[in-house]
Design a protein around this motif. Structure first.
Motif, PDB file in Angstrom:
ATOM      1  N   UNK A 121       0.913  -1.246   0.125  1.00 42.58           N
ATOM      2  CA  UNK A 121       0.042   0.206  -0.044  1.00 42.58           C
ATOM      3  C   UNK A 121       0.966   1.223   0.131  1.00 42.58           C
ATOM      4  N   UNK A 122       0.586   2.132  -0.947  1.00 41.72           N
ATOM      5  CA  UNK A 122       1.457   3.423  -0.893  1.00 41.72           C
ATOM      6  C   UNK A 122       0.553   4.680  -1.041  1.00 41.72           C
ATOM      7  N   UNK A 123       1.355   5.832  -0.667  1.00 38.37           N
ATOM      8  CA  UNK A 123       0.689   7.126  -1.056  1.00 38.37           C
ATOM      9  C   UNK A 123       1.183   7.553  -2.218  1.00 38.37           C
ATOM     10  N   UNK A 124       0.233   7.939  -3.188  1.00 40.69           N
ATOM     11  CA  UNK A 124       0.666   8.440  -4.448  1.00 40.69           C
ATOM     12  C   UNK A 124       1.441   9.777  -4.146  1.00 40.69           C
ATOM     13  N   UNK A 125       0.898  10.647  -3.468  1.00 41.09           N
ATOM     14  CA  UNK A 125       1.660  12.020  -3.380  1.00 41.09           C
ATOM     15  C   UNK A 125       3.062  11.792  -2.670  1.00 41.09           C
ATOM     16  N   UNK A 126       3.448  10.658  -1.468  1.00 39.25           N
ATOM     17  CA  UNK A 126       4.499  10.479  -1.188  1.00 39.25           C
ATOM     18  C   UNK A 126       5.381  10.007  -2.410  1.00 39.25           C
ATOM     19  N   UNK A 127       4.988   9.139  -3.205  1.00 39.35           N
ATOM     20  CA  UNK A 127       5.592   8.622  -4.222  1.00 39.35           C
ATOM     21  C   UNK A 127       6.188   9.672  -4.963  1.00 39.35           C
ATOM     22  N   UNK A 166      -4.743  -3.583  -9.004  1.00 37.80           N
ATOM     23  CA  UNK A 166      -4.585  -2.326  -8.289  1.00 37.80           C
ATOM     24  C   UNK A 166      -5.904  -1.515  -7.620  1.00 37.80           C
ATOM     25  N   UNK A 167      -5.869  -1.303  -6.623  1.00 41.41           N
ATOM     26  CA  UNK A 167      -6.991  -0.654  -5.961  1.00 41.41           C
ATOM     27  C   UNK A 167      -6.782   0.865  -5.472  1.00 41.41           C
ATOM     28  N   UNK A 193      -3.280   0.692  -3.398  1.00 44.48           N
ATOM     29  CA  UNK A 193      -2.641  -0.788  -3.080  1.00 44.48           C
ATOM     30  C   UNK A 193      -2.420  -1.700  -4.373  1.00 44.48           C
ATOM     31  N   UNK A 194      -1.359  -2.093  -4.347  1.00 41.20           N
ATOM     32  CA  UNK A 194      -1.096  -2.839  -5.534  1.00 41.20           C
ATOM     33  C   UNK A 194      -0.833  -4.571  -5.101  1.00 41.20           C
TER      34      UNK A 194
END
Lengths: 154, 154
Positions: A25-31, A58-59, A69-70
């Motif tokens: 799970x990741x944060x788009x903005x963080x990435x 991908x959710x 979430x991937x």
DNA sequence: AGGCATAAGGTCAGTATTAGTCAGAAAGCG
DNA sequence: CGCTTTCTGACTAATACTGACCTTATGCCT
């Protein structure tokens, strides 16, 4: 591996491999911040490289506490799953579809990068020399090659 | 008396020899610039001299971060005649001709009896389902399979 | 409960950056 | 001269990246 997209792809795959359940799970903005790019770049990478056809799910959710979430589809038996994938190839196969199939099999270690390269070359050779019905011939050649590889393993 | 194409060819082969894994990556625009020619000249050289028949695999990608990757597969001496045999297969291949090719390759231990059987099955599967152009499809599928087998031995 | 502020992520069209194709010109060679 | 090979350039296609604008979720404040 040279573009930013490639790096982001590699990073995500690395995270997936080191995860417990083939899901992160990741944060788009963080990435986007980590890679110094606009957020939509992440969407671009996801939509071009982490597609369902390649075995990724991908959710996402917007709003406060949003996330992406991937998941990577993992099947117990690579062999039977690969066979199913081959069966799902119809009478025609576009170049893009072929790339997806090959990417899937590479990511699931059914074929090696070297084999992928060779297969691409052979298909190009056979399909390139005709003017009509490229997708039909591509489907047959790919099915034949992959079937041979898979069966040779058992 | 050598042409520009010859120089480009020699340059690429030199790069390949000095590479670690018989594979190099180059930029078409950069090459064209180095040799003071139009980019499509590079395509010309690749398509006339770096063919699969000669043991080269060329892959490329357009767009940002695009590249041309050239790989070289060295075919063992004992298999060069097998490659020549494949080259002699034209655009069509009858069932009888196929059997002759397969028998020859089996007798010369290029393929095992088991592989022969598998190849027959695959070809039957692919060719059997169409009504027209069987010989054309058979030629392609056989060439693809046998080429893959031979190249995989290197 | 309703409304508004805040905090995510999504879409899409436009720009930039490569490489591919193909027909025709030019050059080389019997 | 006629044929083959080499070379060119205009047009096409694919991929990467960006930014403006849109949608959805959450929570706080009245």
């Amino acid at each position: 591996m040279s573009t930013l997209s490639d790096h982001i792809e590699a990073y995500i795959k690395r995270m997936l491999r080191s995860s417990q359940d083939n899901s992160i799970e990741l944060s788009r903005a963080q990435m986007a911040d980590d890679f110094s790019c606009v957020p939509s770049q992440i969407n671009y990478v996801l939509s071009t490289r982490f597609t369902l056809e390649r075995g990724y799910i991908v959710e996402s959710r917007r709003g406060g506490g949003g996330y992406i979430r991937i998941g990577h589809v993992q099947v117990g038996d690579d062999h039977t799953h690969a066979v199913r994938l081959l069966q799902s190839i119809g009478s025609e196969l576009s170049e893009k579809q072929m790339e997806n199939v090959l990417a899937y099999l590479k990511d699931h270690h059914v074929i090696s990068p070297k084999q992928l390269q060779l297969i691409r070359g052979i298909v190009q050779q056979e399909v390139g020399s005709i003017s009509q019905g490229k997708d039909v011939l591509r489907a047959s050649v790919i099915r034949a090659l992959l079937f041979f590889i898979i069966e040779s393993k058992s």
